[in-house]
Scaffold this motif. Structure first.
Motif, short mmCIF file in Angstrom:
data_model
loop_
_atom_site.label_atom_id
_atom_site.label_comp_id
_atom_site.label_asym_id
_atom_site.label_seq_id
_atom_site.Cartn_x
_atom_site.Cartn_y
_atom_site.Cartn_z
N ALA A 546 33.46 55.09 45.59
CA ALA A 546 32.62 55.83 44.63
C ALA A 546 31.74 54.86 43.85
CB ALA A 546 33.50 56.66 43.69
N VAL A 547 32.32 53.73 43.45
CA VAL A 547 31.55 52.74 42.70
C VAL A 547 30.43 52.17 43.58
CG1 VAL A 547 31.63 50.45 41.61
CG2 VAL A 547 33.45 52.13 41.16
N SER A 548 30.79 51.83 44.79
CA SER A 548 29.79 51.24 45.68
C SER A 548 28.66 52.21 46.00
CB SER A 548 30.49 50.79 46.97
OG SER A 548 29.57 50.71 48.01
N THR A 549 29.03 53.43 46.34
CA THR A 549 28.03 54.43 46.74
C THR A 549 27.07 54.74 45.61
OG1 THR A 549 29.72 55.39 48.13
CG2 THR A 549 27.76 56.74 47.74
N ASN A 550 27.60 54.65 44.43
CA ASN A 550 26.83 55.16 43.29
C ASN A 550 26.51 54.05 42.30
OD1 ASN A 550 25.54 57.23 42.06
ND2 ASN A 550 27.39 58.17 41.20
N MET A 551 26.27 52.86 42.82
CA MET A 551 25.94 51.73 41.94
C MET A 551 24.49 51.85 41.49
SD MET A 551 27.04 48.93 40.52
CE MET A 551 28.44 48.21 41.39
N TYR A 552 24.27 51.50 40.26
CA TYR A 552 22.92 51.53 39.67
C TYR A 552 22.22 50.18 39.88
CZ TYR A 552 19.53 50.94 35.88
OH TYR A 552 18.42 50.64 35.15
N PHE A 553 20.95 50.24 40.24
CA PHE A 553 20.14 49.02 40.36
C PHE A 553 18.86 49.19 39.56
CE2 PHE A 553 22.63 49.24 44.26
CZ PHE A 553 23.32 48.03 44.16
N PRO A 554 18.63 48.31 38.62
CA PRO A 554 17.39 48.44 37.83
C PRO A 554 16.18 48.11 38.69
CG PRO A 554 18.57 46.42 37.24
CD PRO A 554 19.45 47.16 38.20
N GLU A 555 15.14 48.85 38.50
CA GLU A 555 13.93 48.56 39.28
C GLU A 555 12.67 48.94 38.51
OE1 GLU A 555 13.47 51.03 42.78
OE2 GLU A 555 14.84 52.50 41.95
N SER A 556 11.57 48.44 38.95
CA SER A 556 10.28 48.81 38.37
C SER A 556 9.45 49.48 39.45
CB SER A 556 9.55 47.57 37.86
OG SER A 556 8.17 47.88 37.69
N LYS A 557 9.14 50.74 39.23
CA LYS A 557 8.29 51.45 40.19
C LYS A 557 6.89 50.84 40.18
CE LYS A 557 10.79 55.53 41.18
NZ LYS A 557 12.05 54.76 41.22
N GLU A 558 6.45 50.48 38.98
CA GLU A 558 5.09 49.95 38.85
C GLU A 558 4.92 48.66 39.66
OE1 GLU A 558 4.09 48.73 34.90
OE2 GLU A 558 2.25 47.73 35.61
N HIS A 559 5.86 47.74 39.48
CA HIS A 559 5.74 46.45 40.17
C HIS A 559 6.38 46.48 41.56
CE1 HIS A 559 4.21 44.42 36.57
NE2 HIS A 559 5.09 45.13 35.89
#
Lengths: 768, 768
Positions: A546-559
């Motif tokens: 569950a942790v692996s499948t649903n890990m959050y990754f910060p990202e920038s759509k703009e860049h």
């Protein structure tokens, strides 16, 4: 660069001319070692100028009581320090009763130092005019034997040039030494006994607290014009030292020589009561073989290492010297013979960082050792961590984790954490990822899966448990987050959702689950044993999933990039090239808060992840991330330029790759970081090797196959390297327009070159 | 609570029965001081059990070289330590040649210690049976004179109960003392001279590095049954101490008394060559007045303090004892006579925190001193910071700020920063806000605007400049952000956009701009002087304005609250009541990373902002924020319960307010934080005062008017306090159903009581 006095040479490091300001730097650069011990290039004779004395025995350390300003729960009690060990190289020299001391001589001419990397020895020669006007010519050579790794040997020749002179060689051993780096000015050594017998002397000493028993020993032979002379020495001994004084009236033009043999026997390898007999056995072999034969053996042993590990570069002597220096120092530091040892960031060249094990080993050193040595060496490095698994579980428990979760220490000597900065010790947890990655990398490269069911899986389970417990569910994000970490870029502390750390965490869990499944079906006995030992349940694995499948990754759509951590874009995004040069290096110019809130990156962080997992991302993604992050990167870690060199090469930016290469390969020779006096950057030297083999050579292993995308900097005519791939040795020689492959082995090898399949037959040169 | 041995009493702190385990705690709790010096309640006679000796002279400190594990640029060179000063209280006592030592006596009966807060003295009485079977009855009393603040006085009576006995009093002074808290075991004092003359002894000593010259002095008088006797002493002096030995054959039932006078003269107040004459002058006054008259004067002086500062509580003796203890200790620590002094977190009761100045002074202490003393005292505290403005500007420069930006130190003794933890020193910058707020608070309360054009505005400009430079524009948020800070809640480090800090920053800028405008139009001479000095331009002010107008504040729409910092809601939001009790206090049970990523709050943070700026928010907003944050608050800072008590009272939650009150008022008496041995929490004691006056009394100043919303805990019959409001003294007596107001002054006072306007005429009891 900061220093520029090393003479370019393909096989040697050479210094010409005596400059007291360079003594401490050269003591680092010209260091010698044989994996079991090592030493800075201190002079044998007395030197009253600025010097940093250091002689180190692998695995002999002292737990120096932790010193902090403000104690935090969980800090370790001590920092394990590499110890300056008793000195065996010393020879006091008097010429007509005047002590030889280069710092006070009237004149020193023709001074030359050479570290011959091909043959594994250090030499020094000079002509000195003493205050008493006697002029002498000196030739000295020493090495630490690869064959007899408790032994070092010195040949010291003096020729009076302008007059007869009474010359005394007073070889000594001395346990009255100190560490420069000590928290509380503790006494580190306790001398137990000083003894001598015939021409041999022994000092038995033990380290305080850790109680490593050592015997430092010496024996000397004297010669005149190459012929043995028997001189009855005057023997001196006190509480910490012993010396033999050999006086001889030397005629003008005659050469007076001492061959001194010395070293250490240690209770890590012998019964503590048998250290003197063990020392006598070493001395017996040494004196029987004699200096010249020992030196021939030394050359042969180094030849053996170079046969596989050498990289040649044609047309760029500084680059050639740089890569050989890196390969040479790595081999001086660690040879993979002793599973209790590891690769300290400064090796045997200084005291900083405690000489302990960091994640550098897994992230940087293993690829080098894997490809340039028997694959058992890499396995030994993996086993080192397996042997520390219980301590890693204890370490995690101290920080509140449970149920077998393992957190490997940031710095260790014996498996226990010994670092004490909360933002690093407790938060730079990505190190766990590198340790799992090394297991994957070992399997990928060697094809040897057996290590995983035998040992590796237990490590992977402990690490997966840690990540599962360390992540928490964010109800606002409806995803798992990892809060309060420090990523590889140590110029950010206590950040949330460091992309690299989150990515590593997810990958570690996935990789553990994948291997559990494989071992369940293919290695049932191991599976049962491991499940019984770890008490791992299906329910727990589902939680991991569950942790692996649903890990959050910060990202920038703009860049269109992953963000190094939450909030990265809130920073004032001024690139390094627009930063006033007077402000650099920022770690020497700025207060810590200013560094932290700046966008400046110490070393690859998101890009480190792209390096480890390059198959997970497209070339376009790499390019976007490289172009986004590199302009903010100050490369103030020795581990930074190599990764960037590899990635610049992958992006076809060869000039940039070459500049990064020079910086990594000559980091210490040219003292880029203004700190070479403290010792060499050993672990990053493996990164230099990678930047040639993986960067310019484009070497990878994919689907059990070696692949290459060779490119060559325009400054070079050709470069070549060898890879020990699954017990066959492939030589790769990259020229400007073509690449040659040659195989030492017994079966055909399929490789990919620029995505084209090529079959190499043994002993058959293939040109692509 | 941790300890529960203090006998409840309205005016005294009392301990009964001798328990060696309580000695160090009682040494803290029974501490005495007079603003110029203070001391722990160490015994006069020798004590061989566990003890923590401490005698402190206001403003005499030592710059102890910084000790850290890993140095960061910008760390100060030293930490200013309050110094354990030479001891003047000591009296060695022998009874028939046996030394009196309570730790080794055969029996100690009827032991009682009393700190009489009403009259300002400490007493001790006991009956001891020595090993030689002599039984003695002892009565000892001592105080530090408020009138002669370089003087302390002791009366020590011994009556042999069961036999005649030869008793020796050997009063001594001793400079051979040490600090418990030292980084490098430095010697802190250098004894210059030990001398004696007649019955007087003097030790001249100076502090190392800071060179404070001091003279420690003593003189004694001997009495039998209250009548002077002349006894020729045996005089002993060595390198660090001097003593007089007064032997007397005391008959059974007779009382042998020593009156010992001692103390310090210091070159902070005298020429360093005149310290002995100054000491002689003090002793002359002391011996002339005698112990009894001095004691009468002491009572009168304390009566004078209590007249204004006392708070009475009827029906709850522990609460009464608690508040008086707090008021008493604050007055022992600081009386506002010396603008070079400030209020150390431990006052004169221990060594921790270095005895220096923190933001506690502005945030907690100024309201207390403002309302219970002449308003000059608060002004003196403001001037302390004005006098340190140049140092605050230098401090900011070290961290990369410029153009007169000022960052006041986290901890200081002389204006220089002396704290060394990057996450605090460099990042807990909200302290700047409290210093500006104190200026606003002083003006609001006293109505005295003159301080701002005279001095305060320069401080406000320096602070506004700092915030302007410290914020940066986030291109993603299109607002100004403040990255990498630690808020009042020190269980978060290096966070982005701490709401309290951002709010303070904005307010500081707005308040500076508002005052610049006012002074420009109303105090043109001051305006010109300040503008010339600060070179402040309209353009710069416009930049400030842009930051203020466009400051970012993190918030949660879902919870309708401001967020303590970016990302707060990503945490695992388990409230304190669902946290296993075995895990608390978390600062003793958890590693630092675990604390940081938890939602647990050490002390009011967002709620501290709501406390300072309550007019900016509605009651509903307060309620929402209190209900959101308090459940995560562990109150592990002594500064936490008081603010929560005030806010609970404001929300009409009197039971909760009462519980918080007990915790703050009896924090040290009942040792809630398991650390009273180290000293008392002096600055948070002002918070206790606030929790009654502002909490239960609901006292505020709005639009130049005192307002009240009195409420009373159900446990109390009544409570009363006085407020010195603009040179009139208003007494407020809150009963269960009504509140009485009485005015000592010369003009009518309009107040608001529960939003109703009430006019109070002098000396006329008004009941509402």
């Amino acid at each position: 660069m900061n220093l520029d006095y090393i003479i370019p040479n393909e096989w040697s490091i050479i210094e010409e001319g005596f400059n007291p300001d360079h003594v401490k730097s050269s003591e680092s650069i010209f260091s010698i070692g044989n994996g079991a011990m090592g030493q800075r290039a201190n002079f044998e004779e007395h030197y009253s100028g600025a010097t940093f004395q250091g002689s180190y025995i692998a695995g002999v350390y002292y737990p120096d009581k932790t010193r902090v300003g403000w104690w935090k729960n969980g800090y370790p009690e001590y920092f394990a320090k590499v110890l300056n060990a008793p000195s065996w190289i010393g020879i006091h020299i008097t010429i007509n009763n005047e002590k030889l001391d280069l710092f006070t001589c009237k004149n020193v001419a023709d001074f030359k130092r050479e570290l011959n990397m091909k043959e594994g020895w250090l030499s020094r020669s000079f002509t000195a005019t003493l205050k008493n006007d006697i002029q002498i010519q000196v030739e000295a050579k020493r090495f630490l034997s690869l064959d007899l790794d408790e032994l070092g040997a010195i040949e010291y020749n003096i020729t009076p040039v302008n007059a007869d002179a009474t010359i005394t060689f007073q070889p000594y051993i001395d346990a009255g030494i100190r560490n420069e780096d000590t928290n509380w000015e503790d006494k580190f050594w306790d001398t137990l006994n000083v003894s001598h017998e015939n021409h041999q002397a022994f000092i038995q000493a033990k380290t305080m607290k850790t109680h490593f028993y050592t015997c430092t020993f010496m024996e000397s032979q004297l010669l005149i014009d190459g012929k043995s002379v028997l001189i009855e020495p005057i023997i001196t001994a006190d509480a910490n030292s012993a010396s033999f004084s050999y006086e001889y009236k030397v005629k003008k033009g005659e050469t007076y020589t001492i061959n001194k043999f010395g070293g250490y026997t240690v209770d890590r390898n012998h019964d503590k009561n048998q250290l003197i007999p063990a020392a006598k056995a070493v001395l017996k072999k040494a004196t029987k073989l004699g200096f010249k034969t020992l030196l021939e053996n030394q050359k042969a042993a180094w030849q053996n290492i170079w046969n596989l590990a050498d990289i040649t570069i044609k047309g760029d002597v500084k680059a050639q010297q740089g890569i050989r220096f890196n390969i040479f120092q790595l081999n001086q530091t660690y040879l993979g013979k002793d599973s209790r040892l590891n690769i300290g960031p400064k090796g045997f060249t200084g005291e900083k960082y405690g000489g302990s094990t960091y994640w550098d080993t897994e992230a940087y050193c293993i690829p080098f050792y894997m490809a340039t040595k028997d694959q058992n060496v890499a396995k030994t490095l993996l086993e080192y961590r397996y042997n520390h698994l219980d301590k890693a579980i204890e370490n995690a428990q101290k920080l509140g984790f449970k149920n077998g979760a393992a957190l490997y220490p940031m710095v260790t000597m014996n498996g226990e954490e010994c670092h004490n900065e909360w933002e690093i010790t407790f938060e730079e947890i990505h190190r766990n990822g590198a340790i799992a990655y090394a297991i994957y990398n070992y399997h990928r490269f060697t094809g040897d899966y057996s290590y995983i069911p035998e040992k590796g899986l237990e490590v992977l389970i402990g690490i997966a448990r840690f990540w599962h417990q360390r992540a928490n569910f964010s109800s606002v994000k409806q995803q798992y987050v990892i809060l309060g970490v420090t990523g590889p870029n140590e110029y950010e502390n206590n950040v949330n959702n460091n992309w690299y750390t989150n990515y590593m965490a997810k990958w570690c869990i996935d990789y553990a689950l994948e291997n559990i499944q494989k071992i369940e079906s293919e290695y049932t006995t191991d599976f049962t044993r491991i499940m019984n030992k770890t008490k791992l349940s299906k329910a727990e694995m589902q939680e991991w999933q569950a942790v692996s499948t649903n890990m959050y990754f910060p990202e920038s759509k703009e860049h269109e990039v992953y963000l190094q951590q939450d909030g990265f874009l809130d920073k004032e995004l001024i690139t390094v090239k627009d930063l006033d040069k007077s402000q650099r290096p920022i770690n020497q110019k700025w207060s810590w808060d200013r560094i932290l809130r700046s966008p400046y990156i110490k070393q690859a962080d998101v890009l480190q992840g792209f390096y480890f997992f390059e198959d997970h991302f497209t070339q376009e993604e790499l390019e976007k991330h490289f172009d986004f992050y590199e302009p903010f990167t100050v490369h103030e870690s020795s581990l930074s330029p190599c990764v960037h060199s590899i990635q610049a090469a992958k992006l076809g930016r060869m000039e940039q790759a070459y500049q990064f290469y020079l910086r990594t390969s000559r980091l210490d020779l040219d003292d880029y970081n203004h700190e070479v006096e403290e010792g060499l950057h050993i672990t990053s030297m493996a990164g230099t090797w990678m930047s040639i083999v993986e960067g310019f050579g484009g070497m990878r292993v994919r689907d059990n196959m070696l692949t290459f995308k060779p490119q060559i900097p325009k400054q070079w005519e050709a470069f070549s390297f060898k890879i020990n791939f699954r017990n066959q040795i492939l030589k790769v020689n990259v020229c400007q327009n073509q690449t040659h492959f040659e195989l030492e082995g017994d079966r055909d090898l399929q490789i990919l070159v620029h995505d084209k399949r090529v079959t190499i037959s043994p002993n058959n040169l293939i040109t692509v």
